[in-house]
Each structure stands twice: as C-alpha cells, then as structure tokens.
Write a protein that holds these residues in place. Structure first.
Motif, short mmCIF file in Angstrom:
data_model
loop_
_atom_site.label_atom_id
_atom_site.label_comp_id
_atom_site.label_asym_id
_atom_site.label_seq_id
_atom_site.Cartn_x
_atom_site.Cartn_y
_atom_site.Cartn_z
N ASP A 147 87.46 48.77 40.62
CA ASP A 147 88.24 48.80 41.86
C ASP A 147 88.56 50.25 42.19
O ASP A 147 88.54 51.12 41.32
CB ASP A 147 89.53 47.99 41.68
N THR A 196 84.89 45.77 43.65
CA THR A 196 85.83 45.49 44.72
C THR A 196 86.51 46.80 45.08
O THR A 196 86.51 47.75 44.28
CB THR A 196 86.86 44.41 44.32
N ARG A 238 83.58 42.28 46.94
CA ARG A 238 84.79 41.74 47.56
C ARG A 238 85.58 42.89 48.17
O ARG A 238 85.35 44.05 47.82
CB ARG A 238 85.68 41.02 46.53
#
Length: 409
Positions: A213, A241, A264
């Motif tokens: 992330d 993500t 995502r």
C-alpha cells in the motif's frame, strides 16, 4: 429501502480490507501500553482521551491524524505490538468479521538502535494475528462447518512522505545516513527497501504479507513517484492497493491504476468531484470521470469504502448522503465496506455496513454482492482456488443468516 437490523448485520459474514493496525487499538489497551512504555498521554482515562484526541468529529485531516503519534509510540514495543494485533483480530471476530487485511507501515515502528528491525516487527504482528486465528478456528462451530473460519493477510504500507524529524527512529536514521540525497530520493529508497523486504519475508518465512500500500499525504506526493516500487511488487506477485482519491481527485486514481498497477483503490471518493481535477489538459471533467469510473467498473478494480473516516476528514461532506458512495453504486463499481481506523474513527465493520444500508438504497442482492466483493476481491494468502472456496463458504453462510432473518425462503 429494505430494513436490515443490527443483529442481522452483525451476524452476516464480513471482511475488512482497509484496516490500519495503528489506528485500531483498544483505547483501554492504549492507556495500559502507554503506562508500561512510560509514554505520556494527554489523559490516562478513556473519557479524557475521547474528549482530547479520539473524537467523533474532527476539524481537519491533521486533527484526525494527531492520535497516531500515541499509537505508533506504544507499538514500538514488541509486547504491545503483538497484543494490539491479537486484540484487533478478536474484536473483529466478536462482530462476525471472518477475514481481515491488517495494514501498517513497519518502518514507522522500527528502531534499529535497539534491534527492532523489519523482520522482528513482521513476525510479532503475525504471531498476534495467528494466535487469534487458531483460537477462533478451534471452536466447535467452525470445526463442524457451521460457521466460516477466520483468516487474515498483512498489507505493508510505504509512506508517500516523511522527514528526518519525528516520524520514526528508522526514518531519522535513514536521513542522517543519506544526508546528501534529495528528500524524495530517500523516501523512494525506503519504499523500495520495504517492498523488497516484504517479498523476501513472504517467500522465506511464509508470513502472509499479501500486498503493498502507499499511504500518507496524497496531495503533492503523486503515485507516479513510486512507479518503480510498484513495478517490483507487480513482478514478484505481490498485490497492490493505494490510498487514492482521498485528498486528491480523479487523476490520483488514474495514476494508481496506470502507473502502479493497482488491484484495489483505498477510499476513491474524490474521483467523483470534478473541481478536484487540476490538469488543464482535461477539458471535459465530467467525461473524464465517467470514463474512469466505467473503466474501473469494467476491470472490477474494487474500491475500499470508508464512510465514517471520509466524513471525519472531509468537512465538506456534511451529510452521509452526500458521500460519493452513491456514485460508486450507480456506476456499478465493486465496493467493499471497510473501517479504516476502528479507534480513530470510533467505528466497527457492522457500524459501517449499517451506515451504508440506512442511507443508500441497497437491496439484498446488492448487499450480498458487496459482502462477496469483500472476499472475492481480497488478497487472500493462498491460491486462487483456495480463495474461491473460502469465498463460497462465507457466501453460503450469508444465505443461512439471510434465511434466519426472513430475507430469503
């Protein structure tokens, strides 16, 4: 709109795919941990901390983030860190959450001077989560197939920005070692070190590090700065993500997808606000948003929706019904209900679902789709076949609960 009771919401199977460990401690535990670690808090009572730090409403993002200095402070102690991970899993299990992806920035907690390195941090978090998983899955109801088992993955966050002062002992040390480098070079190097270490520990130690992330201040620190970091993750089967479309608009989401291969998107609500598009080359902003939303929907790139958190960090949203979740639903985007920070936002997965179903038109089929995305779009730490089987178990249980509450025959 259909009525879904709090009991039904609590009992139905759920996931949380956007869950920050350092924003989700039990407040009572934070106070105890601070006393053990000799860290001074603004108050030593739950009521005092809620009044001074962890509020129901915040004036701005800075105030929202203020409490992280205390949570990160106590989590630099490995005993506290394992306890926090263990309790986070227990709290989710208690409200019917079957699968969580716990994310945090290991480099914010590392302290090389006392031997707290990346590997020790990751093993400690994994030990707490694993212990809670094994205890839950030993229950008779799980063993006999009456309830889906509990599972988890870990997402490591690289920071978009940091300085050599106050962020963490690791970052301070890194800036001292690389004092002749430009700050952005140091920031990118730390991110590359994180992704390489994540892949190594996943492959060598079997720790379920499932994704990368990118967190921290979004405006002014675009995703394309980290393209090489995300390419490394992409080439080593580490899923991806990014926090995007939170404090920066549709262009941030576009970059996350095209430059960083995002599987995502974290938050994503600003992508539907034309005023936040700043590129002068984008003349028809509505058309740009419509095409981007259509592309995301078509590719089934899921958005991790954090309703309460968005309300708290964006004062412009004065009513939950103004949230761009409505646009996500209208564009048929795969949306997953998440908490972001259970402590800082004073919320739970059940509460976030209740907010969604009470304020937006979500028939049962659409609700089941949202629950399904939480399992099908997860970064489950197993093969695709295993993930499908796990999702099937959880969705069959959704039907069992729906029949119990009279929604289906």
């Amino acid at each position: 709109m259909p009525f879904y009771s709090a009991d039904f919401i609590k009992e139905m199977p759920k996931s949380d795919l956007h869950l920050h460990l350092d924003g989700s401690l039990r407040l009572e535990s934070l106070i105890d941990m601070a006393q053990r670690s000799k860290l001074i808090l603004p108050s030593n009572t739950v009521e005092g901390m809620k009044e001074l730090v962890f509020k129901d409403r915040y004036n701005n993002l800075g105030e929202y983030l203020h409490g992280f200095q205390y949570t990160c402070g106590v989590l630099r102690d490995l005993e506290n860190l394992e306890q926090a991970a263990y309790e986070l899993a227990l709290d989710n299990q208690a409200e019917g959450v079957n699968y969580i992806e716990v994310r945090f920035a290991p480099q914010l907690l590392m302290d090389p001077a006392i031997g707290i390195d990346f590997d020790r941090i990751m093993h400690t978090v994994n030990n707490g989560l694993k212990r809670a998983m094994h205890e839950y899955n030993a229950h008779d109801q799980v063993q006999h197939g009456h309830r889906p088992p509990f599972a988890y993955g870990i997402i490591n966050c690289a920071m978009r920005m940091f300085s050599g002062k106050g962020f963490s002992p690791y970052y301070t040390n890194l800036f001292q070692l690389m004092r002749d480098f430009e700050p952005m070079q140091v920031i990118k190097l730390a991110a590359m070190e994180l992704v390489r270490a994540s892949v190594r520990l996943r492959d060598e130690a079997g720790i379920p590090i499932v994704a990368l992330d990118l967190a921290g201040q979004e405006s002014g620190f675009p995703a394309h700065n980290f393209k090489e970091v995300y390419e490394y993750a992409h080439q080593h089967f580490l899923l991806k993500t990014l926090h995007a479309g939170e404090a920066y608009g549709a262009e941030s989401v576009f970059e996350a997808i095209t430059e960083c291969y995002a599987d995502r998107i974290g938050h994503g609500y600003s992508m539907f606000i034309p005023e936040m598009i700043i590129d002068p080359a984008i003349l028809d902003k509505q058309k740009y948003i419509k095409e981007l939303a259509s592309y995301i929907a078509d590719k089934r790139i899921a958005i991790e929706v954090c309703l309460t958190s968005n309300l708290q960090t964006n004062p412009a949203i004065t009513d939950i019904k103004q949230h761009k979740f409505k646009d996500m639903l209208e564009n048929r985007i795969a949306t997953v209900i998440c908490t972001d920070n259970r402590l800082v936002s004073n919320t739970t997965v059940s509460r976030e679902y209740q907010l969604a179903v009470d304020n937006f038109d979500i028939p049962l089929k659409r609700l089941k789709d949202m629950v399904a995305y939480g399992f099908k779009k997860s970064f489950f730490p197993g093969s695709y076949v295993e993930k499908r089987e796990y999702a099937k178990q959880c969705l069959n249980y959704f039907d069992v609960v729906s029949r119990k509450y009279g929604f289906i025959n």
